[in-house]
Scaffold this motif. Structure first.
Motif, PDB file in Angstrom:
ATOM      1  N   ARG A   4       4.030   1.085  10.232  1.00  0.00           N
ATOM      2  CA  ARG A   4       4.948   0.196   9.515  1.00  0.00           C
ATOM      3  C   ARG A   4       4.218  -1.014   8.963  1.00  0.00           C
ATOM      4  NH1 ARG A   4      10.558  -2.504  11.932  1.00  0.00           N
ATOM      5  NH2 ARG A   4      11.064  -3.736  10.058  1.00  0.00           N
ATOM      6  N   ALA A   5       3.361  -1.632   9.783  1.00  0.00           N
ATOM      7  CA  ALA A   5       2.615  -2.813   9.334  1.00  0.00           C
ATOM      8  C   ALA A   5       1.676  -2.468   8.181  1.00  0.00           C
ATOM      9  CB  ALA A   5       1.834  -3.406  10.495  1.00  0.00           C
ATOM     10  N   VAL A   6       1.067  -1.279   8.258  1.00  0.00           N
ATOM     11  CA  VAL A   6       0.174  -0.854   7.180  1.00  0.00           C
ATOM     12  C   VAL A   6       0.960  -0.667   5.888  1.00  0.00           C
ATOM     13  CG1 VAL A   6      -1.306   1.014   6.348  1.00  0.00           C
ATOM     14  CG2 VAL A   6      -1.564   0.170   8.677  1.00  0.00           C
ATOM     15  N   ARG A   7       2.133   0.001   5.992  1.00  0.00           N
ATOM     16  CA  ARG A   7       2.952   0.212   4.789  1.00  0.00           C
ATOM     17  C   ARG A   7       3.389  -1.112   4.187  1.00  0.00           C
ATOM     18  NH1 ARG A   7       5.172   4.692   7.758  1.00  0.00           N
ATOM     19  NH2 ARG A   7       6.884   3.367   8.483  1.00  0.00           N
ATOM     20  N   GLU A   8       3.782  -2.054   5.029  1.00  0.00           N
ATOM     21  CA  GLU A   8       4.204  -3.363   4.519  1.00  0.00           C
ATOM     22  C   GLU A   8       3.045  -4.107   3.861  1.00  0.00           C
ATOM     23  OE1 GLU A   8       5.877  -5.357   7.869  1.00  0.00           O
ATOM     24  OE2 GLU A   8       7.812  -4.288   7.749  1.00  0.00           O
ATOM     25  N   ALA A   9       1.856  -3.993   4.459  1.00  0.00           N
ATOM     26  CA  ALA A   9       0.677  -4.663   3.876  1.00  0.00           C
ATOM     27  C   ALA A   9       0.290  -4.026   2.543  1.00  0.00           C
ATOM     28  CB  ALA A   9      -0.495  -4.606   4.856  1.00  0.00           C
ATOM     29  N   LEU A  10       0.437  -2.704   2.445  1.00  0.00           N
ATOM     30  CA  LEU A  10       0.176  -2.022   1.169  1.00  0.00           C
ATOM     31  C   LEU A  10       1.209  -2.439   0.130  1.00  0.00           C
ATOM     32  CD1 LEU A  10      -0.746   1.562   2.428  1.00  0.00           C
ATOM     33  CD2 LEU A  10      -2.257   0.016   1.164  1.00  0.00           C
ATOM     34  N   SER A  11       2.471  -2.513   0.540  1.00  0.00           N
ATOM     35  CA  SER A  11       3.536  -2.881  -0.386  1.00  0.00           C
ATOM     36  C   SER A  11       3.393  -4.317  -0.887  1.00  0.00           C
ATOM     37  CB  SER A  11       4.900  -2.703   0.296  1.00  0.00           C
ATOM     38  OG  SER A  11       5.947  -3.103  -0.547  1.00  0.00           O
ATOM     39  N   SER A  12       2.957  -5.210  -0.004  1.00  0.00           N
ATOM     40  CA  SER A  12       2.818  -6.621  -0.384  1.00  0.00           C
ATOM     41  C   SER A  12       1.520  -6.913  -1.108  1.00  0.00           C
ATOM     42  CB  SER A  12       2.906  -7.500   0.864  1.00  0.00           C
ATOM     43  OG  SER A  12       1.780  -7.277   1.718  1.00  0.00           O
ATOM     44  N   GLY A  13       0.599  -5.955  -1.101  1.00  0.00           N
ATOM     45  CA  GLY A  13      -0.671  -6.160  -1.785  1.00  0.00           C
ATOM     46  C   GLY A  13      -1.768  -6.728  -0.928  1.00  0.00           C
ATOM     47  N   LEU A  14      -1.516  -6.891   0.379  1.00  0.00           N
ATOM     48  CA  LEU A  14      -2.572  -7.378   1.271  1.00  0.00           C
ATOM     49  C   LEU A  14      -3.634  -6.301   1.517  1.00  0.00           C
ATOM     50  CD1 LEU A  14      -0.518  -9.364   3.949  1.00  0.00           C
ATOM     51  CD2 LEU A  14      -1.992 -10.282   2.138  1.00  0.00           C
ATOM     52  N   LEU A  15      -3.197  -5.037   1.519  1.00  0.00           N
ATOM     53  CA  LEU A  15      -4.117  -3.912   1.666  1.00  0.00           C
ATOM     54  C   LEU A  15      -4.091  -3.072   0.403  1.00  0.00           C
ATOM     55  CD1 LEU A  15      -3.423  -2.635   5.316  1.00  0.00           C
ATOM     56  CD2 LEU A  15      -5.347  -4.033   4.522  1.00  0.00           C
ATOM     57  N   ALA A  16      -5.190  -2.378   0.143  1.00  0.00           N
ATOM     58  CA  ALA A  16      -5.282  -1.442  -0.985  1.00  0.00           C
ATOM     59  C   ALA A  16      -5.750  -0.108  -0.440  1.00  0.00           C
ATOM     60  CB  ALA A  16      -6.250  -1.963  -2.042  1.00  0.00           C
ATOM     61  N   GLN A  17      -5.418   0.956  -1.147  1.00  0.00           N
ATOM     62  CA  GLN A  17      -5.769   2.300  -0.712  1.00  0.00           C
ATOM     63  C   GLN A  17      -6.600   2.977  -1.812  1.00  0.00           C
ATOM     64  OE1 GLN A  17      -2.486   5.129  -0.085  1.00  0.00           O
ATOM     65  NE2 GLN A  17      -3.444   5.691   1.873  1.00  0.00           N
ATOM     66  N   PRO A  18      -7.934   2.873  -1.727  1.00  0.00           N
ATOM     67  CA  PRO A  18      -8.754   3.492  -2.772  1.00  0.00           C
ATOM     68  C   PRO A  18      -8.620   5.006  -2.800  1.00  0.00           C
ATOM     69  CG  PRO A  18     -10.125   2.708  -0.952  1.00  0.00           C
ATOM     70  CD  PRO A  18      -8.742   2.184  -0.712  1.00  0.00           C
ATOM     71  N   TRP A  19      -8.472   5.613  -1.627  1.00  0.00           N
ATOM     72  CA  TRP A  19      -8.237   7.054  -1.508  1.00  0.00           C
ATOM     73  C   TRP A  19      -7.269   7.285  -0.355  1.00  0.00           C
ATOM     74  CZ3 TRP A  19     -13.429   5.233  -1.533  1.00  0.00           C
ATOM     75  CH2 TRP A  19     -14.042   5.324  -2.794  1.00  0.00           C
ATOM     76  N   ARG A  20      -6.512   8.367  -0.445  1.00  0.00           N
ATOM     77  CA  ARG A  20      -5.534   8.675   0.589  1.00  0.00           C
ATOM     78  C   ARG A  20      -6.217   8.767   1.959  1.00  0.00           C
ATOM     79  NH1 ARG A  20      -0.411  10.742   0.905  1.00  0.00           N
ATOM     80  NH2 ARG A  20       0.055  12.063   2.705  1.00  0.00           N
TER      81      ARG A  20
END
Length: 277
Positions: A4-20
C-alpha cells in the motif's frame, strides 16, 4: 514499506518505476547510477553493466545514451525492455570491476565492444576521450589491451573497422566533435592531419594552436564549437586573415558540418589543389 505504501508513493510521485518490479526514488530516477542499479536488480545475477553504460561510468561522456546496457551469460534468459538493452556473452570474473558498487565491464573490454558495435563516429570519439590526457605509457597500454580484446572476440563482425579506428585514435583532440571531424576527413581520403598543431611567431612565442593542420601544405581545419565560438566571428575572421598572411589557408567547420560534411570536404580539397600547384 508494504504494497500500500509503495502504491501511494508511486501515485504521489515520490517513487518511480523504470521497469515492472523495480521502484526507485523519483528524484533520482534520471541519474545513471540509479537506473543502472535498477537494471541490475531487474536482471539478477550474474550480470554486468556494459557497452555505452559502462563507458559513461568510466568517465567517457560522449557515449552517454538513454538506454541502460548490460550483459548476461548465454545460459541466462533476460529480455530487453524499453530503456534496457540486454546483451548475451561469455565473460570472466576478471572482465568485471566494481565502480561505485556497480559491476561494470573493464574499460578495455567496453571500448573493444563499442568500437565493433557502436555508432562509428561516437565509438571513435569514445576511444579518443578515453585516451585524452593519459601519459604515453598508459595510453599505449590501453591501446594494446583494447587491441587484444578486439582480436580475441568470438564474433568477427566489426573487427576490421574497430582496429582501423583504434590505430587512428591518439587522444589529442580537445573535444568529441573534433575527434569525429578527424574521422570524417580521413575516411574521405584526405591525409591524416596533425592535431593541436602550434603556430609560433618569429621570437618563438606561441600564437595559435590549430585543431587540425597539414603543415607541408599550410592548410588548417578549425572546429567552431558553439560554446567556444559564439559571438567570435569577427575575431575568427581576423585570425584567419593573419594566418593567410603567414601563408595558411583556414577552413572552418561547425556542428552542422558533422551532419553534412560536403562543404568542408570541398573546401579542403580546393585548398589542397591550390597548394599542389
Amino acid at each position: 514499506m508494504g504494497q500500500r505504501a509503495v502504491r501511494e508513493a508511486l501515485s504521489s510521485g515520490l517513487l518511480a518505476q523504470p521497469w515492472r518490479g523495480v521502484v526507485v526514488p523519483a528524484a533520482d530516477s534520471l541519474k545513471l547510477p540509479t537506473r543502472a542499479e535498477a537494471a541490475l536488480l531487474l536482471a539478477g545475477q550474474p550480470a554486468a553493466l556494459s557497452g555505452a553504460t559502462s563507458l559513461v561510468l568510466h568517465g567517457v561522456s560522449v557515449a552517454e545514451c538513454a538506454d541502460i546496457h548490460l550483459t548476461v551469460p548465454y545460459e541466462r534468459r533476460v529480455r530487453s525492455k524499453p530503456g534496457l538493452v540486454v546483451h548475451q556473452a561469455d565473460y570472466q570474473p576478471h572482465d568485471v570491476l566494481e565502480l561505485d558498487g556497480l559491476p561494470v565491464f573493464s574499460l578495455d573490454l567496453a571500448l573493444a565492444d563499442f568500437l565493433c558495435r557502436g555508432d562509428k563516429r561516437t565509438a571513435f570519439a569514445a576511444a579518443e576521450e578515453a585516451m585524452r590526457g593519459l601519459p604515453p605509457d598508459h595510453l599505449q597500454r590501453l591501446r594494446d589491451n583494447v587491441r587484444d580484446r578486439i582480436v580475441d572476440r568470438a564474433s568477427r563482425k566489426g573487427i576490421h573497422r574497430a582496429l582501423s579506428m583504434l590505430a587512428l585514435a591518439d587522444g589529442r583532440a580537445e573535444s568529441p566533435p573534433e575527434s569525429m571531424l578527424k574521422l570524417v576527413v580521413v575516411e574521405a581520403g584526405l591525409p591524416l592531419p596533425d592535431v593541436q598543431y602550434p603556430i609560433y611567431d618569429i621570437d618563438g612565442r606561441l600564437l595559435y594552436v590549430l585543431d587540425m593542420a597539414w603543415p607541408a601544405r599550410r592548410v588548417a581545419l578549425e572546429y567552431d564549437g558553439f560554446a567556444a565560438h559564439e559571438d567570435r566571428q569577427a575575431a575568427d575572421a581576423e585570425r584567419d586573415r593573419r594566418m593567410l598572411g603567414r601563408g595558411w589557408i583556414t577552413v572552418r567547420a561547425a556542428a552542422a558540418d558533422l551532419r553534412d560534411p560536403g562543404r568542408v570536404l570541398r573546401e579542403l580539397r580546393d585548398a589542397f589543389r591550390v597548394r599542389s600547384v
